[in-house]
Motif scaffolding. Sequence first.
Motif, PDB file in Angstrom:
ATOM      1  N   ALA A  95      24.792  -9.858  47.446  1.00 37.50           N
ATOM      2  CA  ALA A  95      23.607  -9.362  48.155  1.00 37.50           C
ATOM      3  C   ALA A  95      22.698 -10.493  48.606  1.00 37.50           C
ATOM      4  CB  ALA A  95      22.835  -8.404  47.254  1.00 37.50           C
ATOM      5  N   GLY A  96      22.809 -11.665  47.974  1.00 39.01           N
ATOM      6  CA  GLY A  96      21.929 -12.766  48.332  1.00 39.01           C
ATOM      7  C   GLY A  96      20.471 -12.462  48.024  1.00 39.01           C
ATOM      8  N   ARG A  97      20.242 -11.820  46.883  1.00 43.58           N
ATOM      9  CA  ARG A  97      18.883 -11.463  46.467  1.00 43.58           C
ATOM     10  C   ARG A  97      18.591 -12.034  45.075  1.00 43.58           C
ATOM     11  NH1 ARG A  97      15.954  -7.488  49.215  1.00 43.58           N
ATOM     12  NH2 ARG A  97      14.337  -8.177  47.754  1.00 43.58           N
ATOM     13  N   PRO A  98      18.308 -13.325  44.994  1.00 45.63           N
ATOM     14  CA  PRO A  98      18.052 -13.937  43.691  1.00 45.63           C
ATOM     15  C   PRO A  98      16.787 -13.425  43.025  1.00 45.63           C
ATOM     16  CG  PRO A  98      17.474 -15.447  45.450  1.00 45.63           C
ATOM     17  CD  PRO A  98      18.151 -14.282  46.101  1.00 45.63           C
ATOM     18  N   ASP A  99      15.893 -12.816  43.814  1.00 47.72           N
ATOM     19  CA  ASP A  99      14.704 -12.228  43.216  1.00 47.72           C
ATOM     20  C   ASP A  99      15.050 -10.996  42.388  1.00 47.72           C
ATOM     21  OD1 ASP A  99      15.446 -11.239  45.829  1.00 47.72           O
ATOM     22  OD2 ASP A  99      13.677  -9.934  45.742  1.00 47.72           O
ATOM     23  N   TYR A 111      24.954 -18.561  46.252  1.00 47.72           N
ATOM     24  CA  TYR A 111      25.660 -17.646  47.140  1.00 47.72           C
ATOM     25  C   TYR A 111      25.592 -18.188  48.558  1.00 47.72           C
ATOM     26  CZ  TYR A 111      20.796 -16.368  47.842  1.00 47.72           C
ATOM     27  OH  TYR A 111      19.451 -16.429  48.084  1.00 47.72           O
ATOM     28  N   MET A 112      26.369 -17.566  49.425  1.00 43.41           N
ATOM     29  CA  MET A 112      26.259 -17.785  50.860  1.00 43.41           C
ATOM     30  C   MET A 112      26.467 -16.453  51.548  1.00 43.41           C
ATOM     31  SD  MET A 112      28.330 -20.261  53.531  1.00 43.41           S
ATOM     32  CE  MET A 112      29.865 -19.350  53.423  1.00 43.41           C
ATOM     33  N   VAL A 113      25.513 -16.060  52.351  1.00 39.94           N
ATOM     34  CA  VAL A 113      25.602 -14.834  53.135  1.00 39.94           C
ATOM     35  C   VAL A 113      25.553 -15.239  54.610  1.00 39.94           C
ATOM     36  CG1 VAL A 113      24.598 -12.592  53.638  1.00 39.94           C
ATOM     37  CG2 VAL A 113      24.456 -13.525  51.313  1.00 39.94           C
ATOM     38  N   ALA A 114      26.666 -15.102  55.297  1.00 39.73           N
ATOM     39  CA  ALA A 114      26.747 -15.486  56.706  1.00 39.73           C
ATOM     40  C   ALA A 114      26.842 -14.217  57.558  1.00 39.73           C
ATOM     41  CB  ALA A 114      27.957 -16.377  56.948  1.00 39.73           C
ATOM     42  N   TYR A 127      22.148 -17.340  55.066  1.00 38.96           N
ATOM     43  CA  TYR A 127      21.243 -17.627  53.970  1.00 38.96           C
ATOM     44  C   TYR A 127      22.075 -18.074  52.781  1.00 38.96           C
ATOM     45  CZ  TYR A 127      18.209 -15.127  57.099  1.00 38.96           C
ATOM     46  OH  TYR A 127      17.520 -14.748  58.227  1.00 38.96           O
ATOM     47  N   GLN A 128      21.679 -19.195  52.203  1.00 37.24           N
ATOM     48  CA  GLN A 128      22.485 -19.776  51.142  1.00 37.24           C
ATOM     49  C   GLN A 128      21.597 -20.236  49.996  1.00 37.24           C
ATOM     50  OE1 GLN A 128      25.658 -22.519  52.679  1.00 37.24           O
ATOM     51  NE2 GLN A 128      24.479 -22.379  54.550  1.00 37.24           N
ATOM     52  N   ARG A 129      22.217 -20.360  48.836  1.00 36.39           N
ATOM     53  CA  ARG A 129      21.519 -20.927  47.678  1.00 36.39           C
ATOM     54  C   ARG A 129      22.516 -21.758  46.899  1.00 36.39           C
ATOM     55  NH1 ARG A 129      17.071 -20.830  44.593  1.00 36.39           N
ATOM     56  NH2 ARG A 129      17.184 -20.651  42.314  1.00 36.39           N
ATOM     57  N   ASP A 130      22.202 -23.025  46.732  1.00 35.65           N
ATOM     58  CA  ASP A 130      23.047 -23.894  45.928  1.00 35.65           C
ATOM     59  C   ASP A 130      22.907 -23.497  44.466  1.00 35.65           C
ATOM     60  OD1 ASP A 130      24.804 -25.874  45.317  1.00 35.65           O
ATOM     61  OD2 ASP A 130      23.371 -27.512  45.476  1.00 35.65           O
ATOM     62  N   THR A 131      23.938 -23.782  43.679  1.00 35.55           N
ATOM     63  CA  THR A 131      23.934 -23.342  42.289  1.00 35.55           C
ATOM     64  C   THR A 131      22.830 -24.013  41.484  1.00 35.55           C
ATOM     65  OG1 THR A 131      25.311 -23.017  40.331  1.00 35.55           O
ATOM     66  CG2 THR A 131      25.587 -25.084  41.528  1.00 35.55           C
ATOM     67  N   VAL A 132      22.233 -23.265  40.589  1.00 32.44           N
ATOM     68  CA  VAL A 132      21.267 -23.792  39.629  1.00 32.44           C
ATOM     69  C   VAL A 132      21.997 -24.222  38.355  1.00 32.44           C
ATOM     70  CG1 VAL A 132      19.269 -23.184  38.197  1.00 32.44           C
ATOM     71  CG2 VAL A 132      19.377 -22.450  40.584  1.00 32.44           C
ATOM     72  N   LEU A 133      23.058 -23.499  38.016  1.00 31.44           N
ATOM     73  CA  LEU A 133      23.913 -23.849  36.884  1.00 31.44           C
ATOM     74  C   LEU A 133      25.159 -24.539  37.428  1.00 31.44           C
ATOM     75  CD1 LEU A 133      24.769 -23.636  33.857  1.00 31.44           C
ATOM     76  CD2 LEU A 133      25.897 -21.482  34.489  1.00 31.44           C
ATOM     77  N   LEU A 157      21.750 -25.248  52.789  1.00 36.34           N
ATOM     78  CA  LEU A 157      21.534 -24.680  51.463  1.00 36.34           C
ATOM     79  C   LEU A 157      20.061 -24.438  51.157  1.00 36.34           C
ATOM     80  CD1 LEU A 157      24.052 -26.863  49.433  1.00 36.34           C
ATOM     81  CD2 LEU A 157      24.358 -24.508  50.183  1.00 36.34           C
ATOM     82  N   ARG A 158      19.169 -24.747  52.083  1.00 38.04           N
ATOM     83  CA  ARG A 158      17.750 -24.702  51.755  1.00 38.04           C
ATOM     84  C   ARG A 158      17.132 -23.317  51.901  1.00 38.04           C
ATOM     85  NH1 ARG A 158      15.091 -30.410  53.860  1.00 38.04           N
ATOM     86  NH2 ARG A 158      16.196 -31.747  52.372  1.00 38.04           N
ATOM     87  N   ARG A 159      17.512 -22.578  52.920  1.00 34.50           N
ATOM     88  CA  ARG A 159      16.881 -21.272  53.152  1.00 34.50           C
ATOM     89  C   ARG A 159      17.591 -20.226  52.303  1.00 34.50           C
ATOM     90  NH1 ARG A 159      13.452 -19.132  57.121  1.00 34.50           N
ATOM     91  NH2 ARG A 159      13.729 -16.894  57.509  1.00 34.50           N
ATOM     92  N   ASN A 160      16.858 -19.653  51.343  1.00 34.26           N
ATOM     93  CA  ASN A 160      17.465 -18.755  50.364  1.00 34.26           C
ATOM     94  C   ASN A 160      17.329 -17.273  50.700  1.00 34.26           C
ATOM     95  OD1 ASN A 160      16.326 -20.816  47.558  1.00 34.26           O
ATOM     96  ND2 ASN A 160      18.038 -21.126  48.958  1.00 34.26           N
ATOM     97  N   LEU A 161      16.285 -16.893  51.422  1.00 33.91           N
ATOM     98  CA  LEU A 161      15.992 -15.476  51.615  1.00 33.91           C
ATOM     99  C   LEU A 161      15.675 -15.159  53.071  1.00 33.91           C
ATOM    100  CD1 LEU A 161      13.585 -14.808  48.601  1.00 33.91           C
ATOM    101  CD2 LEU A 161      15.957 -14.042  48.794  1.00 33.91           C
TER     102      LEU A 161
END
Length: 350
Positions: free
Chosen positions: A78-82, A92-95, A101-107, A170-174
Amino acid sequence: MTYLVGKLALDITAGAPNNGRGENNVGEVKKMMIGRNTHPYVSAQAFRRWVRESLPADVPVSPVTRSGSKANQQAYTAGRPDLYLDDDLFGYMVALKDGSYQRDTVLATGTLVSVAPRRPTRDFGTMSRGFGPDENPVIHEHELYTAELASDILLDIPRVGVFQLQGSGLRRNLTDTAAEEAEAAGAQKTTFRGLDSIVLPIQERRRRVALLLNTVAEVRGGAKRALHYGDRSPALVLLAPLKGGNNPFTRVLAARAVREDQGYPHIETVFDVEVLREEIIAWADELDGPVLVGWSPGFLAGQRDRVREELDDLISAGTLVIDHPRVVLRGLAKQIEAGEHDDWFEDPVR
């Protein structure tokens, strides 16, 4: 700004926890060649799936959407880390047509590779249940091995619960809509590492880190559990709170020839006391708390007591803690959830 960095090791006994592509009706484990030696491994993707699937049943995980067909298939969360902890921590990566919209791993986790070389063996089996007396059985084979697998690990604590709204890649998350919904639910605007962002309340950020640590303490999973069930929780975990993202503890586990066996060196996994001591001294100015070592009794037989004895001065000084992995991980989770390490969540780069 503090990262948790270190090492994680699994103790595999006659197991086949992660399989590769088999050939000629033989189920093969994943393995690599280092020089002339064979090293079985568990992929980072597999271990991360174990962690995700070991989360408590009441923790919602991000739903997956699958689209396309044949070579043009794609799948994304879903690309909803909130809303979902796994989107927050695993990335995740949602294309989509209207934007990516992407988010690089925190773990961050590495591949769990056998420290000492180990050659898998083959188990031969047949299926003949219900066959007639003149029918031949169905023959099958698969590989298994015994080894100590180890990987580096890193948790970027300041990024937990912080979602960037600017930039590309990887910068824009939402999406704008998701950001508005997150703000309406309690997230606040901030600037994080030079970009406009939103941040969840500190209570939720604490909860997510604590939940991850508790889950790693009790992780389960792996392939062929019907035939080769075994413990998949960490037999050893080293975590150090470090102000930078370097991992100086990657070499604390090493392979050593300990004796000759019929003219050939017998290679075992060893915990290198001097490597740990020297790295603690070298990085003392960056350490933001004691180095935590969780070590299951019986793992690397005989070495645990020796390491404790040789590092007694660091233990007495409070620089090093050695205990059971579950005690170390759950204890750190309690401290974080109680707010004892809130400064770890702060990022001075604005």
